[in-house]
Each structure stands twice: as structure tokens, then as C-alpha cells.
Scaffold this motif. Structure first.
Motif, PDB file in Angstrom:
ATOM      1  N   ASN A  28     -35.350 -20.667 -15.128  1.00  0.00           N
ATOM      2  CA  ASN A  28     -34.304 -21.512 -15.696  1.00  0.00           C
ATOM      3  C   ASN A  28     -34.557 -21.800 -17.171  1.00  0.00           C
ATOM      4  O   ASN A  28     -33.614 -21.859 -17.973  1.00  0.00           O
ATOM      5  N   ARG A  29     -35.838 -21.990 -17.526  1.00  0.00           N
ATOM      6  CA  ARG A  29     -36.173 -22.248 -18.925  1.00  0.00           C
ATOM      7  C   ARG A  29     -35.899 -21.013 -19.785  1.00  0.00           C
ATOM      8  O   ARG A  29     -35.407 -21.116 -20.911  1.00  0.00           O
ATOM      9  N   PHE A  30     -36.222 -19.819 -19.255  1.00  0.00           N
ATOM     10  CA  PHE A  30     -35.887 -18.559 -19.930  1.00  0.00           C
ATOM     11  C   PHE A  30     -34.405 -18.541 -20.300  1.00  0.00           C
ATOM     12  O   PHE A  30     -34.027 -18.308 -21.456  1.00  0.00           O
ATOM     13  N   ILE A  31     -33.594 -18.750 -19.286  1.00  0.00           N
ATOM     14  CA  ILE A  31     -32.143 -18.659 -19.468  1.00  0.00           C
ATOM     15  C   ILE A  31     -31.661 -19.704 -20.464  1.00  0.00           C
ATOM     16  O   ILE A  31     -30.828 -19.417 -21.327  1.00  0.00           O
ATOM     17  N   GLN A  32     -32.211 -20.902 -20.353  1.00  0.00           N
ATOM     18  CA  GLN A  32     -31.805 -21.979 -21.262  1.00  0.00           C
ATOM     19  C   GLN A  32     -32.094 -21.606 -22.712  1.00  0.00           C
ATOM     20  O   GLN A  32     -31.260 -21.822 -23.607  1.00  0.00           O
ATOM     21  N   ILE A  33     -33.270 -21.041 -22.966  1.00  0.00           N
ATOM     22  CA  ILE A  33     -33.652 -20.673 -24.336  1.00  0.00           C
ATOM     23  C   ILE A  33     -32.720 -19.613 -24.900  1.00  0.00           C
ATOM     24  O   ILE A  33     -32.234 -19.729 -26.038  1.00  0.00           O
ATOM     25  N   PHE A  34     -32.440 -18.576 -24.116  1.00  0.00           N
ATOM     26  CA  PHE A  34     -31.649 -17.455 -24.638  1.00  0.00           C
ATOM     27  C   PHE A  34     -30.155 -17.727 -24.629  1.00  0.00           C
ATOM     28  O   PHE A  34     -29.412 -17.149 -25.429  1.00  0.00           O
ATOM     29  N   GLU A  35     -29.686 -18.589 -23.730  1.00  0.00           N
ATOM     30  CA  GLU A  35     -28.266 -18.942 -23.761  1.00  0.00           C
ATOM     31  C   GLU A  35     -27.903 -19.641 -25.070  1.00  0.00           C
ATOM     32  O   GLU A  35     -26.780 -19.500 -25.572  1.00  0.00           O
ATOM     33  N   ARG A  36     -28.843 -20.367 -25.631  1.00  0.00           N
ATOM     34  CA  ARG A  36     -28.584 -21.086 -26.878  1.00  0.00           C
ATOM     35  C   ARG A  36     -28.384 -20.145 -28.061  1.00  0.00           C
ATOM     36  O   ARG A  36     -27.832 -20.547 -29.088  1.00  0.00           O
ATOM     37  N   ILE A  37     -28.845 -18.901 -27.924  1.00  0.00           N
ATOM     38  CA  ILE A  37     -28.649 -17.947 -29.015  1.00  0.00           C
ATOM     39  C   ILE A  37     -27.698 -16.821 -28.599  1.00  0.00           C
ATOM     40  O   ILE A  37     -27.756 -15.705 -29.127  1.00  0.00           O
ATOM     41  N   GLY A  38     -26.834 -17.103 -27.633  1.00  0.00           N
ATOM     42  CA  GLY A  38     -25.728 -16.205 -27.332  1.00  0.00           C
ATOM     43  C   GLY A  38     -25.904 -15.216 -26.204  1.00  0.00           C
ATOM     44  O   GLY A  38     -25.021 -14.382 -25.972  1.00  0.00           O
ATOM     45  N   PHE A  39     -27.000 -15.295 -25.441  1.00  0.00           N
ATOM     46  CA  PHE A  39     -27.214 -14.365 -24.333  1.00  0.00           C
ATOM     47  C   PHE A  39     -26.562 -14.911 -23.052  1.00  0.00           C
ATOM     48  O   PHE A  39     -26.561 -16.120 -22.819  1.00  0.00           O
ATOM     49  N   ASN A  40     -26.023 -14.001 -22.240  1.00  0.00           N
ATOM     50  CA  ASN A  40     -25.540 -14.377 -20.914  1.00  0.00           C
ATOM     51  C   ASN A  40     -26.443 -13.753 -19.853  1.00  0.00           C
ATOM     52  O   ASN A  40     -27.405 -13.061 -20.180  1.00  0.00           O
ATOM     53  N   VAL A  41     -26.136 -13.989 -18.596  1.00  0.00           N
ATOM     54  CA  VAL A  41     -26.989 -13.520 -17.502  1.00  0.00           C
ATOM     55  C   VAL A  41     -26.259 -12.462 -16.695  1.00  0.00           C
ATOM     56  O   VAL A  41     -25.088 -12.633 -16.334  1.00  0.00           O
ATOM     57  N   SER A  42     -26.961 -11.357 -16.393  1.00  0.00           N
ATOM     58  CA  SER A  42     -26.402 -10.271 -15.580  1.00  0.00           C
ATOM     59  C   SER A  42     -27.353  -9.980 -14.427  1.00  0.00           C
ATOM     60  O   SER A  42     -28.570 -10.052 -14.588  1.00  0.00           O
ATOM     61  N   THR A  43     -26.785  -9.656 -13.274  1.00  0.00           N
ATOM     62  CA  THR A  43     -27.600  -9.307 -12.107  1.00  0.00           C
ATOM     63  C   THR A  43     -27.129  -7.976 -11.534  1.00  0.00           C
ATOM     64  O   THR A  43     -26.020  -7.512 -11.821  1.00  0.00           O
ATOM     65  N   GLY A  44     -27.983  -7.378 -10.712  1.00  0.00           N
ATOM     66  CA  GLY A  44     -27.643  -6.096 -10.107  1.00  0.00           C
ATOM     67  C   GLY A  44     -28.386  -5.900  -8.802  1.00  0.00           C
ATOM     68  O   GLY A  44     -29.193  -6.741  -8.393  1.00  0.00           O
ATOM     69  N   PRO A  45     -28.156  -4.767  -8.118  1.00  0.00           N
ATOM     70  CA  PRO A  45     -28.767  -4.527  -6.805  1.00  0.00           C
ATOM     71  C   PRO A  45     -30.271  -4.285  -6.895  1.00  0.00           C
ATOM     72  O   PRO A  45     -30.764  -3.739  -7.882  1.00  0.00           O
TER      73      PRO A  45
END
Length: 339
Positions: free
Chosen positions: A110-127
Motif C-alpha cells: 500500500n505504501r508503494f502504491i501511495q508513493i507512486f500514485e502521487r507522481i502519476g502512476f496507476n495500478v495494473s494487474t494480470g493473470p
């Protein structure tokens, strides 16, 4: 025998319960497993054959009467306030509820995502079960690359082109195939490699990979992004360095090291007494990978990086054995109740 049935019927009908104790007394006598009505059924063998049918019917009616009376007694007791205490005993100690906590791996994710979302990254998932194209070929792995061999990858036995994904780079391929630049995406997820389980390695672990594709993306952008990540995830004093390396899907490529967060440079088993800990790999996306995904490598460039969430969590919380994350030891997990 019929007189006994009538006597019990009258006793049931006239029974009055003004307390829980009297209600329980009734239940044990007429409803419980060893009640007086059950005794009547046991005496059926002593009844003449021509009277058994009538006697059985009478006992069944008595059983029904007892159950209906029991329900009426319960309702009457509740209506009168005798079923529960009107006021609770305020002198009793409180019952403290035990709250669960976020697993340390989830907290780091969650901390990873929080840090990178602030600089414009979104989250993608796959199989998690991938084909050869997305897991290897599109990522510029030659056919004879060691990662394709059984010692590294869990292949599906009946189909050698299908395997448990060895990295979440396969998700990045899927994103580049379906989206047009600019692309900024994170790919968290579970990955699988045929490795011996130890304090530093596991056959099932979690990765967080990042991808940025746009016009004019350079290695300087990669360095500044990872500098920002290290300072935000750990502390402002965290040092970071890049070592030249090789990955099939990036060129140039670099290993990412940070100053050890456990010994602070003094040397320990986690940093192998060097003061530095490798946290992942990175590099500029190879032009062949962009072309494989239908992106013009002469117009666009990009960088990618990948890190093990377990490794980052170990550094973040001072954990020295990776196996603790999957052993479900409640003593270990309770240390993270504040997360």
C-alpha cells in the motif's frame, strides 16, 4: 396408562414459570433428552396391540402440547422482563475486542502504491498463469535463456508454453499492448520461481514493477524517480546507488542498491556485511520490447524497474528471515497491530 397421559397433560397445562430456573426445570422434565414423555414411548411394548395405535397418538399429542407450552412460557417470561436482566451488571469487567491488523507485506504494498500514485502512476494487474509470449518472448528473452529452464520456472506439465509467471513484467506487456503512451503504471503481484526456501529466498514471493513510457524519457528520469521512492519509503538519509547489470528487457540496465536500513552501514547478515542491500533491477526499456507491443521505439522511450516487496518489508521493519511472512505465526503478526 391413559390416566398417566392425562395426568401429565394437566401438569403441563398448569405449569407456571416466573424465572429462568423454573423454565429450565420445565425443559428438563418435558422437553429434555431424558424427559417423562420419552419414558411413555418406552412403555409402548407393555400396551396391548389393539391399543397401541391410540396410545401412540395420545403420547404424540402430549409431546406437541409440551413443546407449545414451552414456547408460551418463554414468551411470557420475556414479556414480564424475567428473560433478561433489566439493567446490566455495571461492575463486570469489559470485554475487549481483538482487532486484526494489516499484514506487513500488504502495508508495504500500500505504501508503494501511495508513493507512486502521487507522481502519476496507476495500478495494473494480470493473470498469475501466463503464456510464453507475455512472460518471456515479448520481453526479449532468447529461446536459450536460462530463465526458460526448469530450475527457474514452474511450467505447466501438459503445456510447456504455459507457466506460473516469474515476474510481473508480463503485466507491463499487457498494458503496452492495450494502451497508448504516455503510460505510467505499477504492477504488484505474486510471482513464482523454482528456488530453495531460505531466510533470503522463497519459491513464492511478491513483486512491484513500474513502467513509464513517453516521448523523451531518459535514464535521468529513472534515477530521480527511484531517488524519490527511496527517500519516501525509508528516510531522507537513505543512500542509493546504481550498478551496471544486464536484463534482456532493458538496455542499459542497472541493479538498485540502498544503504542497509538494519545495520546502517555497520554490516549484518542482510547486507552481507557490505552496508548495501540490493532491492531490485531497473533500466531503459529495450526498443525490441516496445516494438513487440506495437509502440514505435523511434518516437517513444521508457524506463522500467522491479523490486521484491518482501525485501523492502524486511528492510522497513528490521525483519531478518523472509520465511516469517508465510508461516502465519500469530506472535510475529501481533507485532504489526499498529499498521
Amino acid at each position: 396408562m391413559n390416566e398417566k397421559v392425562k395426568q401429565l397433560s394437566q401438569e403441563i397445562e398448569s405449569f407456571v414459570a416466573t424465572s429462568q430456573e423454573q423454565l429450565e426445570e420445565y425443559r428438563l422434565k418435558f422437553i429434555g433428552r431424558k424427559n417423562v414423555i420419552a419414558d411413555l414411548f418406552a412403555e409402548m411394548r407393555n400396551v396391548p396391540n389393539e391399543e397401541k395405535k391410540a396410545f401412540g397418538q395420545a403420547v404424540n399429542d402430549l409431546k406437541t402440547q409440551a413443546k407449545e407450552k414451552f414456547q408460551r412460557l418463554i414468551d411470557a417470561l420475556n414479556d414480564s422482563g424475567g428473560g433478561v436482566e433489566e439493567y446490566p451488571d455495571l461492575t463486570l469487567p469489559p470485554i475487549t475486542g481483538e482487532f486484526g491488523s494489516i499484514h506487513p507485506l500488504s502495508a508495504t504494498r500500500n505504501r508503494f502504491i501511495q508513493i507512486f500514485e502521487r507522481i502519476g502512476f496507476n495500478v495494473s494487474t494480470g493473470p498469475e498463469i501466463e503464456d510464453d509470449w507475455h512472460n518471456f518472448t515479448a520481453l526479449n528473452f532468447p529461446e536459450n535463456h536460462p530463465a526458460r529452464e526448469m530450475q527457474d520456472t514452474f511450467f505447466i506439465e501438459k503445456n510447456p508454453d504455459i507457466a506460473l509467471r516469474t515476474h510481473t513484467s508480463s503485466v507491463q506487456i499487457r498494458v503496452m499492448e492495450t494502451e497508448k503512451p504516455p503510460i505510467r503504471t505499477l504492477s504488484p503481484g505474486r510471482v513464482f520461481r523454482n528456488e530453495a526456501i531460505s531466510a533470503r529466498a522463497h519459491c513464492v514471493f511478491h513483486q512491484m514493477e513500474g513502467l513509464y513510457v513517453d516521448k523523451g524519457v531518459s535514464f535521468a528520469d529513472l534515477k530521480q524517480t527511484l531517488y524519490h521512492f527511496a527517500k519516501e519509503m525509508f528516510s531522507k538519509e537513505t543512500q542509493i546507488r546504481f550498478r551496471p547489470s544486464f536484463f534482456p528487457f532493458t538496455e542499459p540496465s542497472a541493479e538498485i542498491d540502498i544503504s542497509c536500513q538494519i545495520c546502517h552501514g555497520d554490516g549484518c547478515n542482510i547486507c552481507k556485511h557490505t552496508g548495501w542491500v540490493e532491492i531490485g533491477g531497473s533500466g531503459m526499456v529495450d526498443p525490441n520490447v516496445l516494438e513487440n507491443c506495437g509502440i514505435d521505439s523511434k518516437v517513444y522511450s521508457g524506463f522500467a524497474f522491479g523490486m521484491g516487496i518482501e525485501r523492502i518489508t524486511m528492510l522497513r521493519y528490521g525483519i531478518k528471515d523472509l520465511r516469517l511472512f508465510t508461516e502465519n505465526d500469530i506472535r510475529f503478526l501481533r507485532q504489526f497491530n499498529a499498521l
